[in-house]
Write a protein that holds these residues in place. Structure first.
Motif, PDB file in Angstrom:
ATOM      1  N   CYS A 149     -69.082 -28.908  11.181  1.00 28.44           N
ATOM      2  CA  CYS A 149     -69.694 -27.885  12.033  1.00 28.44           C
ATOM      3  C   CYS A 149     -71.176 -27.831  11.718  1.00 28.44           C
ATOM      4  CB  CYS A 149     -69.041 -26.521  11.775  1.00 28.44           C
ATOM      5  SG  CYS A 149     -69.578 -25.244  12.943  1.00 28.44           S
ATOM      6  N   GLY A 184     -63.712 -26.924  13.181  1.00 27.41           N
ATOM      7  CA  GLY A 184     -65.100 -27.356  13.208  1.00 27.41           C
ATOM      8  C   GLY A 184     -65.744 -27.042  14.556  1.00 27.41           C
ATOM      9  N   GLU A 185     -66.817 -27.719  14.829  1.00 27.46           N
ATOM     10  CA  GLU A 185     -67.448 -27.540  16.133  1.00 27.46           C
ATOM     11  C   GLU A 185     -67.114 -28.757  16.990  1.00 27.46           C
ATOM     12  OE1 GLU A 185     -68.740 -25.309  18.018  1.00 27.46           O
ATOM     13  OE2 GLU A 185     -69.154 -26.869  19.503  1.00 27.46           O
ATOM     14  N   PRO A 186     -66.295 -28.570  18.024  1.00 23.41           N
ATOM     15  CA  PRO A 186     -65.844 -29.736  18.790  1.00 23.41           C
ATOM     16  C   PRO A 186     -66.990 -30.534  19.404  1.00 23.41           C
ATOM     17  CG  PRO A 186     -65.248 -27.677  19.901  1.00 23.41           C
ATOM     18  CD  PRO A 186     -65.714 -27.322  18.538  1.00 23.41           C
ATOM     19  N   THR A 236     -63.138 -24.143  22.378  1.00 22.07           N
ATOM     20  CA  THR A 236     -63.787 -23.042  21.676  1.00 22.07           C
ATOM     21  C   THR A 236     -64.996 -23.636  20.985  1.00 22.07           C
ATOM     22  OG1 THR A 236     -61.697 -21.913  21.302  1.00 22.07           O
ATOM     23  CG2 THR A 236     -63.508 -21.291  19.883  1.00 22.07           C
ATOM     24  N   ASN A 260     -66.110 -14.534  21.896  1.00 21.88           N
ATOM     25  CA  ASN A 260     -65.266 -14.124  20.761  1.00 21.88           C
ATOM     26  C   ASN A 260     -66.163 -13.614  19.644  1.00 21.88           C
ATOM     27  OD1 ASN A 260     -62.788 -14.765  21.814  1.00 21.88           O
ATOM     28  ND2 ASN A 260     -62.728 -16.803  20.891  1.00 21.88           N
ATOM     29  N   VAL A 294     -66.106 -11.913  15.788  1.00 32.08           N
ATOM     30  CA  VAL A 294     -65.383 -11.474  14.598  1.00 32.08           C
ATOM     31  C   VAL A 294     -66.013 -10.153  14.148  1.00 32.08           C
ATOM     32  CG1 VAL A 294     -64.769 -12.028  12.211  1.00 32.08           C
ATOM     33  CG2 VAL A 294     -64.810 -13.835  13.926  1.00 32.08           C
ATOM     34  N   GLU A 296     -60.138  -9.786  14.209  1.00 30.62           N
ATOM     35  CA  GLU A 296     -60.140  -9.351  12.806  1.00 30.62           C
ATOM     36  C   GLU A 296     -60.331 -10.561  11.910  1.00 30.62           C
ATOM     37  OE1 GLU A 296     -56.412  -7.401  12.314  1.00 30.62           O
ATOM     38  OE2 GLU A 296     -57.257  -5.438  12.695  1.00 30.62           O
ATOM     39  N   VAL A 297     -61.086 -10.387  10.854  1.00 28.99           N
ATOM     40  CA  VAL A 297     -61.309 -11.495   9.933  1.00 28.99           C
ATOM     41  C   VAL A 297     -59.984 -11.822   9.232  1.00 28.99           C
ATOM     42  CG1 VAL A 297     -62.043 -10.207   7.868  1.00 28.99           C
ATOM     43  CG2 VAL A 297     -63.075 -12.390   8.367  1.00 28.99           C
ATOM     44  N   MET A 298     -59.673 -13.123   9.165  1.00 29.07           N
ATOM     45  CA  MET A 298     -58.385 -13.543   8.585  1.00 29.07           C
ATOM     46  C   MET A 298     -58.608 -14.198   7.227  1.00 29.07           C
ATOM     47  SD  MET A 298     -56.393 -15.079  11.885  1.00 29.07           S
ATOM     48  CE  MET A 298     -57.709 -15.350  13.053  1.00 29.07           C
ATOM     49  N   ARG A 317     -62.981 -10.851   0.694  1.00 33.04           N
ATOM     50  CA  ARG A 317     -62.592 -10.578   2.073  1.00 33.04           C
ATOM     51  C   ARG A 317     -62.655  -9.098   2.401  1.00 33.04           C
ATOM     52  NH1 ARG A 317     -62.658 -14.870   5.442  1.00 33.04           N
ATOM     53  NH2 ARG A 317     -61.810 -16.658   4.372  1.00 33.04           N
ATOM     54  N   MET A 327     -60.581 -22.099   8.181  1.00 33.19           N
ATOM     55  CA  MET A 327     -60.355 -22.045   9.629  1.00 33.19           C
ATOM     56  C   MET A 327     -60.855 -23.320  10.306  1.00 33.19           C
ATOM     57  SD  MET A 327     -59.080 -19.706  11.593  1.00 33.19           S
ATOM     58  CE  MET A 327     -59.215 -18.749  13.085  1.00 33.19           C
ATOM     59  N   ASN A 328     -61.895 -23.949   9.748  1.00 36.82           N
ATOM     60  CA  ASN A 328     -62.425 -25.152  10.405  1.00 36.82           C
ATOM     61  C   ASN A 328     -61.464 -26.319  10.291  1.00 36.82           C
ATOM     62  OD1 ASN A 328     -63.089 -25.343   7.545  1.00 36.82           O
ATOM     63  ND2 ASN A 328     -64.243 -27.162   8.084  1.00 36.82           N
TER      64      ASN A 328
HETATM   65  N1  SAM Z   1     -66.935 -23.973  16.078  1.00 38.10           N
HETATM   66  C1  SAM Z   1     -66.157 -23.351  17.102  1.00 38.10           C
HETATM   67  C2  SAM Z   1     -66.533 -21.897  17.223  1.00 38.10           C
HETATM   68  O1  SAM Z   1     -67.418 -21.425  16.543  1.00 38.10           O
HETATM   69  O2  SAM Z   1     -65.944 -21.230  18.071  1.00 38.10           O
HETATM   70  C3  SAM Z   1     -64.666 -23.494  16.959  1.00 38.10           C
HETATM   71  C4  SAM Z   1     -64.054 -23.341  15.615  1.00 38.10           C
HETATM   72  S1  SAM Z   1     -64.193 -21.739  14.867  1.00 38.10           S
HETATM   73  C5  SAM Z   1     -63.265 -22.004  13.386  1.00 38.10           C
HETATM   74  C6  SAM Z   1     -63.160 -20.785  15.925  1.00 38.10           C
HETATM   75  C7  SAM Z   1     -63.196 -19.299  15.775  1.00 38.10           C
HETATM   76  O3  SAM Z   1     -62.637 -18.939  14.545  1.00 38.10           O
HETATM   77  C8  SAM Z   1     -64.572 -18.694  15.832  1.00 38.10           C
HETATM   78  O4  SAM Z   1     -64.566 -17.651  16.792  1.00 38.10           O
HETATM   79  C9  SAM Z   1     -64.761 -18.120  14.459  1.00 38.10           C
HETATM   80  O5  SAM Z   1     -65.553 -16.989  14.510  1.00 38.10           O
HETATM   81  C10 SAM Z   1     -63.347 -17.826  14.073  1.00 38.10           C
HETATM   82  N2  SAM Z   1     -63.103 -17.725  12.633  1.00 38.10           N
HETATM   83  C11 SAM Z   1     -63.443 -18.579  11.662  1.00 38.10           C
HETATM   84  N3  SAM Z   1     -63.005 -18.155  10.461  1.00 38.10           N
HETATM   85  C12 SAM Z   1     -62.357 -17.001  10.678  1.00 38.10           C
HETATM   86  C13 SAM Z   1     -61.655 -16.072   9.842  1.00 38.10           C
HETATM   87  N4  SAM Z   1     -61.541 -16.255   8.544  1.00 38.10           N
HETATM   88  N5  SAM Z   1     -61.122 -14.977  10.439  1.00 38.10           N
HETATM   89  C14 SAM Z   1     -61.218 -14.777  11.776  1.00 38.10           C
HETATM   90  N6  SAM Z   1     -61.849 -15.609  12.614  1.00 38.10           N
HETATM   91  C15 SAM Z   1     -62.408 -16.710  12.074  1.00 38.10           C
END
Ligand code: SAM
Length: 354
Positions: free
Chosen positions: A45, A91-93, A121, A183, A185, A213-215, A224, A349-350
């Motif tokens: 990313c 990651g970032e697609p 996304t 989206n 967070v 919600e943050v996961m 966290r 999450m990536n």
């Molecule tokens: N890079 C793209 C993006 O930013 O949308 C796609 C991948 S990113 C991991 C996808 C989504 O997951 C994003 O909206 C990001 O804010 C969210 N995200 C990442 N880690 C997170 C976490 N621990 N809890 C909740 N959302 C999370």
């Protein structure tokens, strides 16, 4: 579909995709039909969002990643088994080299009607460059992640990001006719006061806004609990200023929506912690190395890269998918409180793809 001259690679045919007549759709042990696949096309990313990654991450060697052809084969096998909605993520697609080729080849399933929706996304950083081509490949709606409209705060949250690039990407996407959902967070003490302004901005531009919600995924080098803001609290606060009317509207995801009378727009809530959304889960996720996760919040997984690479026929792949779906768990159980500040899962999450 025609505004950009797109070369469609001819390397794939329906036979190779496994379209050998009707194949049974995928149904898990709880009777849920798997119709939604999310595929992470890279773990890399160009941002380092504080809740998602540590600042210094090590990424996978390129050889471990599925090639674009393998990603196409894998997605096509799922589509042959009833997946109707496909989301590319990371990651970032959009930082994956050659990613537009994958959109181009996958778009044949939109043309055939096998696939209802091809989407992504994105963090928006590369959207200005790619929006028109995405639209040309049949992408209609995209999710853009954006947590603040304040440039300094944006830099602090993303560590490496530039807000202007993302806003230019959103402009380009709307100009290309893409529908956008933002989206966000919800982060305690970081953007919680800005949510009404973000909502008014998004709705003013005809975009839905979904709060997440943050996961507790992955070690990020910060507690966290410091980041966690229950959406139940945020929703109650918003309800003091705005009239929120619950809607039946669903996008096939876990968000629950309300209509905001004052803006006329839709506001979504994704609440993996305060409200478990597993009962209607119709989705599975594949990582960029071909690991299938049947649940975002559980460790159990199946390796699809091995059967993909073991033979040119898709028989082994289909068998591995079937076997994995038969193990899809009922749900997950994330907890963040004072006693549970460690990640519920080690992977970030990536890796799984958000
Ligand atoms: N890079 C793209 C993006 O930013 O949308 C796609 C991948 S990113 C991991 C996808 C989504 O997951 C994003 O909206 C990001 O804010 C969210 N995200 C990442 N880690 C997170 C976490 N621990 N809890 C909740 N959302 C999370």
């Amino acid at each position: 579909m025609d505004s950009v001259d797109v070369k469609r690679p001819q390397a794939f045919d329906l036979q190779a995709d496994g379209f050998r007549g009707a194949q049974p759709v995928l149904v898990d042990p709880f009777g849920r039909e798997i119709s939604y696949l999310r595929v992470s096309v890279t773990d890399r990313c160009d941002f380092r969002c504080v809740y998602c990654m540590a600042e210094h991450m090590s990424f996978l060697p390129k050889a471990d990643l599925l090639t674009l052809e393998e990603l196409d084969r894998l997605c096509s096998a799922f589509i042959a088994r009833g997946v109707r909605k496909l989301r590319l993520t990371g990651g970032e697609p959009l930082v994956r080299r050659g990613i537009m080729t994958l959109f181009a080849t996958l778009s044949r399933h939109l043309a055939s009607g096998a696939l209802e929706e091809l989407t992504l996304t994105t963090n928006g950083s590369q959207l200005a460059k790619h929006a028109a081509e995405l639209a040309a490949h049949g992408v209609r709606r995209i999710n853009v992640s954006l947590d603040t409209l304040d440039p300094d705060k944006f830099r602090a949250i993303t560590r490496w990001g530039n807000l202007d690039n993302v806003l230019a990407g959103i402009d380009a996407a709307q100009a290309a006719g893409l529908k956008i959902k933002i989206n966000t967070v919800a982060l305690r003490d970081v953007n919680e006061d800005e949510i009404p302004a973000l909502m008014q901005w998004a709705h003013g531009r005809g975009m839905d806004l979904t709060l997440i919600e943050v996961m507790p995924l992955g070690e990020i080098g910060e507690g966290r609990l410091d980041q966690y803001l229950p959406l139940s609290l945020l929703r109650a606060r918003l309800a003091e200023r705005f009239s929120l009317k619950a809607l039946d509207y669903r996008t096939g995801g876990p968000a629950r929506y309300v209509r905001v009378a004052e803006t006329g727009g839709r506001l979504g809530f994704i609440t993996p912690l305060t409200h478990n959304f597993c009962e209607s889960c119709n989705r599975v996720r594949v990582t960029c190395t071909g690991t299938l996760y049947m649940c975002l919040g559980q460790e159990d997984a199946a390796d699809l890269r091995k059967p993909l690479r073991a033979s040119e026929s898709n028989d082994l792949l289909h068998a591995a998918i079937e076997e994995a779906i038969a193990r899809k768990p009922k749900g997950h159980d994330f907890i963040i409180d004072r006693r549970h500040q460690r990640p519920a899962l080690a992977r970030h999450m990536n890796v799984t793809g958000g």
